[in-house]
Motif scaffolding. Structure first.
Motif, PDB file in Angstrom:
ATOM      1  N   TRP A 174       0.818  -1.207   0.000  1.00 53.69           N
ATOM      2  CA  TRP A 174       0.000   0.000   0.000  1.00 53.69           C
ATOM      3  C   TRP A 174       0.858   1.267   0.000  1.00 53.69           C
ATOM      4  O   TRP A 174       0.650   2.165  -0.806  1.00 53.69           O
ATOM      5  CB  TRP A 174      -0.967   0.012   1.185  1.00 53.69           C
ATOM      6  N   GLY A 193       3.848   1.551  -0.921  1.00 50.89           N
ATOM      7  CA  GLY A 193       4.549   1.587  -2.200  1.00 50.89           C
ATOM      8  C   GLY A 193       3.678   2.228  -3.264  1.00 50.89           C
ATOM      9  O   GLY A 193       4.120   3.083  -4.024  1.00 50.89           O
ATOM     10  N   LEU A 194       2.448   1.821  -3.297  1.00 48.07           N
ATOM     11  CA  LEU A 194       1.510   2.363  -4.270  1.00 48.07           C
ATOM     12  C   LEU A 194       1.283   3.854  -4.063  1.00 48.07           C
ATOM     13  O   LEU A 194       1.337   4.652  -5.006  1.00 48.07           O
ATOM     14  CB  LEU A 194       0.169   1.621  -4.176  1.00 48.07           C
ATOM     15  N   VAL A 195       1.083   4.214  -2.814  1.00 45.19           N
ATOM     16  CA  VAL A 195       0.844   5.623  -2.485  1.00 45.19           C
ATOM     17  C   VAL A 195       2.052   6.467  -2.897  1.00 45.19           C
ATOM     18  O   VAL A 195       1.900   7.513  -3.526  1.00 45.19           O
ATOM     19  CB  VAL A 195       0.548   5.798  -0.978  1.00 45.19           C
ATOM     20  N   GLY A 224       4.367   5.701  -5.112  1.00 42.40           N
ATOM     21  CA  GLY A 224       4.467   5.677  -6.569  1.00 42.40           C
ATOM     22  C   GLY A 224       3.517   6.677  -7.194  1.00 42.40           C
ATOM     23  O   GLY A 224       3.891   7.435  -8.089  1.00 42.40           O
ATOM     24  N   MET A 225       2.295   6.687  -6.711  1.00 44.16           N
ATOM     25  CA  MET A 225       1.308   7.608  -7.252  1.00 44.16           C
ATOM     26  C   MET A 225       1.683   9.049  -6.970  1.00 44.16           C
ATOM     27  O   MET A 225       1.565   9.906  -7.837  1.00 44.16           O
ATOM     28  CB  MET A 225      -0.079   7.309  -6.664  1.00 44.16           C
ATOM     29  N   GLN A 236       4.581  10.287  -6.506  1.00 46.72           N
ATOM     30  CA  GLN A 236       5.699  10.650  -7.368  1.00 46.72           C
ATOM     31  C   GLN A 236       5.227  10.922  -8.793  1.00 46.72           C
ATOM     32  O   GLN A 236       5.588  11.921  -9.400  1.00 46.72           O
ATOM     33  CB  GLN A 236       6.717   9.518  -7.371  1.00 46.72           C
ATOM     34  N   LEU A 237       4.387  10.046  -9.269  1.00 49.94           N
ATOM     35  CA  LEU A 237       3.883  10.215 -10.634  1.00 49.94           C
ATOM     36  C   LEU A 237       3.113  11.521 -10.772  1.00 49.94           C
ATOM     37  O   LEU A 237       3.314  12.284 -11.714  1.00 49.94           O
ATOM     38  CB  LEU A 237       2.989   9.034 -11.001  1.00 49.94           C
ATOM     39  N   LEU A 238       2.258  11.787  -9.833  1.00 45.08           N
ATOM     40  CA  LEU A 238       1.450  13.001  -9.910  1.00 45.08           C
ATOM     41  C   LEU A 238       2.308  14.250  -9.749  1.00 45.08           C
ATOM     42  O   LEU A 238       2.131  15.234 -10.471  1.00 45.08           O
ATOM     43  CB  LEU A 238       0.344  12.965  -8.843  1.00 45.08           C
ATOM     44  N   LEU A 285       4.748  14.846 -12.835  1.00 42.09           N
ATOM     45  CA  LEU A 285       4.046  15.320 -14.008  1.00 42.09           C
ATOM     46  C   LEU A 285       3.803  16.805 -13.963  1.00 42.09           C
ATOM     47  O   LEU A 285       3.868  17.489 -14.978  1.00 42.09           O
ATOM     48  CB  LEU A 285       2.712  14.593 -14.139  1.00 42.09           C
ATOM     49  N   LEU A 334      -5.041  -3.859  -5.187  1.00 41.94           N
ATOM     50  CA  LEU A 334      -4.804  -2.583  -4.521  1.00 41.94           C
ATOM     51  C   LEU A 334      -4.727  -1.440  -5.528  1.00 41.94           C
ATOM     52  O   LEU A 334      -5.256  -0.360  -5.293  1.00 41.94           O
ATOM     53  CB  LEU A 334      -3.495  -2.631  -3.730  1.00 41.94           C
ATOM     54  N   SER A 347      -3.691  11.775 -15.801  1.00 44.10           N
ATOM     55  CA  SER A 347      -2.685  12.710 -15.315  1.00 44.10           C
ATOM     56  C   SER A 347      -1.601  12.935 -16.362  1.00 44.10           C
ATOM     57  O   SER A 347      -1.225  14.073 -16.648  1.00 44.10           O
ATOM     58  CB  SER A 347      -2.044  12.186 -14.034  1.00 44.10           C
ATOM     59  N   VAL A 388      -0.755  16.680 -19.139  1.00 38.12           N
ATOM     60  CA  VAL A 388       0.438  17.471 -19.445  1.00 38.12           C
ATOM     61  C   VAL A 388       0.535  17.705 -20.943  1.00 38.12           C
ATOM     62  O   VAL A 388       0.690  18.818 -21.404  1.00 38.12           O
ATOM     63  CB  VAL A 388       1.707  16.767 -18.946  1.00 38.12           C
ATOM     64  N   ALA A 434       7.681   6.379 -14.838  1.00 39.57           N
ATOM     65  CA  ALA A 434       7.216   7.295 -13.806  1.00 39.57           C
ATOM     66  C   ALA A 434       6.806   6.596 -12.524  1.00 39.57           C
ATOM     67  O   ALA A 434       7.112   7.043 -11.426  1.00 39.57           O
ATOM     68  CB  ALA A 434       6.063   8.125 -14.331  1.00 39.57           C
ATOM     69  N   GLY A 435       6.108   5.496 -12.661  1.00 42.03           N
ATOM     70  CA  GLY A 435       5.568   4.833 -11.473  1.00 42.03           C
ATOM     71  C   GLY A 435       6.586   4.008 -10.721  1.00 42.03           C
ATOM     72  O   GLY A 435       6.264   3.421  -9.700  1.00 42.03           O
ATOM     73  N   VAL A 463       5.777   0.491  -9.886  1.00 43.07           N
ATOM     74  CA  VAL A 463       4.572   0.269  -9.105  1.00 43.07           C
ATOM     75  C   VAL A 463       3.351   0.149 -10.017  1.00 43.07           C
ATOM     76  O   VAL A 463       2.446  -0.619  -9.764  1.00 43.07           O
ATOM     77  CB  VAL A 463       4.346   1.415  -8.105  1.00 43.07           C
ATOM     78  N   LEU A 464       3.380   0.923 -11.060  1.00 44.79           N
ATOM     79  CA  LEU A 464       2.243   0.903 -11.976  1.00 44.79           C
ATOM     80  C   LEU A 464       2.568   0.130 -13.237  1.00 44.79           C
ATOM     81  O   LEU A 464       2.792   0.696 -14.299  1.00 44.79           O
ATOM     82  CB  LEU A 464       1.832   2.332 -12.326  1.00 44.79           C
ATOM     83  N   ARG A 481      -8.639  12.883  -8.605  1.00 42.85           N
ATOM     84  CA  ARG A 481      -7.578  13.276  -7.676  1.00 42.85           C
ATOM     85  C   ARG A 481      -8.133  13.440  -6.277  1.00 42.85           C
ATOM     86  O   ARG A 481      -7.563  12.978  -5.297  1.00 42.85           O
ATOM     87  CB  ARG A 481      -6.966  14.616  -8.114  1.00 42.85           C
ATOM     88  N   TRP A 508      -8.931  10.147  -4.747  1.00 40.20           N
ATOM     89  CA  TRP A 508      -7.718   9.434  -4.386  1.00 40.20           C
ATOM     90  C   TRP A 508      -7.104   9.974  -3.106  1.00 40.20           C
ATOM     91  O   TRP A 508      -6.794   9.208  -2.186  1.00 40.20           O
ATOM     92  CB  TRP A 508      -6.701   9.475  -5.525  1.00 40.20           C
TER      93      TRP A 508
END
Lengths: 128, 128
Positions: free
Chosen positions: A109, A111-113, A115-116, A118-120, A123, B21, B32, B36, B51-52, B55-56, B106, B109
Motif C-alpha cells: 500500500w 509503495g503504491l501511495v 508511486g502515485m 511521485q507520478l502526480l 508530471l 490494490l 494525469s 500534461v 514514472a511509477g 509500481v504501476l 484526484r 484518491w
DNA sequence: ACCCGATACCTTATGTGACAAGGTATCGGG
DNA sequence: CCCGATACCTTGTCACATAAGGTATCGGGT
C-alpha cells in the motif's frame, strides 16, 4: 426498450469510481483493525465506518465474504461466543500468519501511495 | 484432475494483491499523464512504467480497453496520425470534460489515502 | 536475403472483489 | 405487538485487470 435505463450503463459515476479506487483496501483495513484486538463481524462494520471517516464504506455483502476468505487462508481465526446472550457473536482474531500478511499489505500500500504521489508530482513539473 | 494446480486457486499471492490494490489507479495515472500533453498508447505504456517506478505495471490488455472507455465517455479524444511514417500512431488528448473528471479522481484518491492513513495511524495508538 | 525483436495497435476468456438485494433470527422499546 | 437494531449469511451482477493470442511494420544484424 422499456424504461430508458436511468443512467448510462457504465457510469454509476462517483460511486463506481470510489469503489474501484478503494478496491483491495478493505482487506488491509480489516486486518489492521484486527491486529489491535479481536472483533466480531458486525462490530468491524461499525469500527470501519467511524475510523475511515466515511471513506471506507464497507458493506455487509463485502465484509462477510472477505472474512471467510481470510479465515480460509489462515490469516484470521473465528470463534463463536455466546457470553451469556442468546444472540451469539463470531469473533475473529488475527494469526501470526495474518500479521506477516498484513505487513506485506502495508508495504504494498505505501509503495503504491508513494508511486502515485511521485507520478502526480513529477508530471506537474515535467511540462517539457 | 490433471496436473495439480501449481498454486492454490485463490492465491496468486503478491501479484493479485498488488493488482487489487492498484485497481482504478490506472485511470488516474493515464489522465494525469495526458493532462500534461498528448501521447499515443504505446508511449503511455512506457511513460507509466518509468514514472511509477515499477509500481504501476500497466499491461497492454489493460491500457487499450481503458483508453477506449475514456474515449467513449468523452474524457479523451483520439486522432490517428501518420507524420510521414507508415506505422501510424493514435494520439490521445484530454478534453475539458476529462480535466473535470481528473480533478474528481484526484480528490477521491487523496481522500482515500488520507482516510487510510488516519485509520492505520489511529489504530496504532488506540490499543485500548 | 532473412529473421527477430521492438514498435503499435487490438480482442477474447478468465478471475476477483464489491455490492445490491434478499434471507434468517433475536432482542428491546414504544 | 410490531419495528428497528443487532448479527449472521448467500446469490447474481458488474467492472476492471490480465493472460494470451493476433496483426502488421520497421530496422538491424548476420
Amino acid at each position: 426498450m422499456a424504461e430508458h435505463t436511468e443512467a448510462a450503463p457504465g457510469s454509476a459515476t462517483i460511486a463506481r469510481l470510489r469503489r474501484e479506487l478503494a478496491r483491495g483496501t478493505t482487506e488491509l483495513a480489516v486486518l489492521s483493525v484486527l491486529s489491535v484486538r479481536r472483533r466480531y463481524g458486525y462490530e468491524l462494520l461499525k469500527v470501519l465506518r467511524q475510523a475511515g471517516e466515511g471513506v471506507l464504506e464497507v458493506k455487509e455483502g463485502t465484509l462477510y465474504p472477505l472474512l471467510h476468505r481470510l479465515e480460509d487462508s489462515g490469516h484470521i481465526l473465528a470463534t463463536w461466543e455466546a457470553e451469556g446472550r442468546s444472540r451469539p457473536r463470531k469473533y475473529y482474531v488475527i494469526t501470526p500468519d495474518g500479521r506477516t500478511y498484513l505487513a506485506m499489505l502495508r508495504t504494498e500500500w505505501s509503495g503504491l501511495v508513494d508511486g502515485m504521489r511521485q507520478l502526480l508530482d513529477t508530471l506537474g513539473e515535467v511540462q517539457e
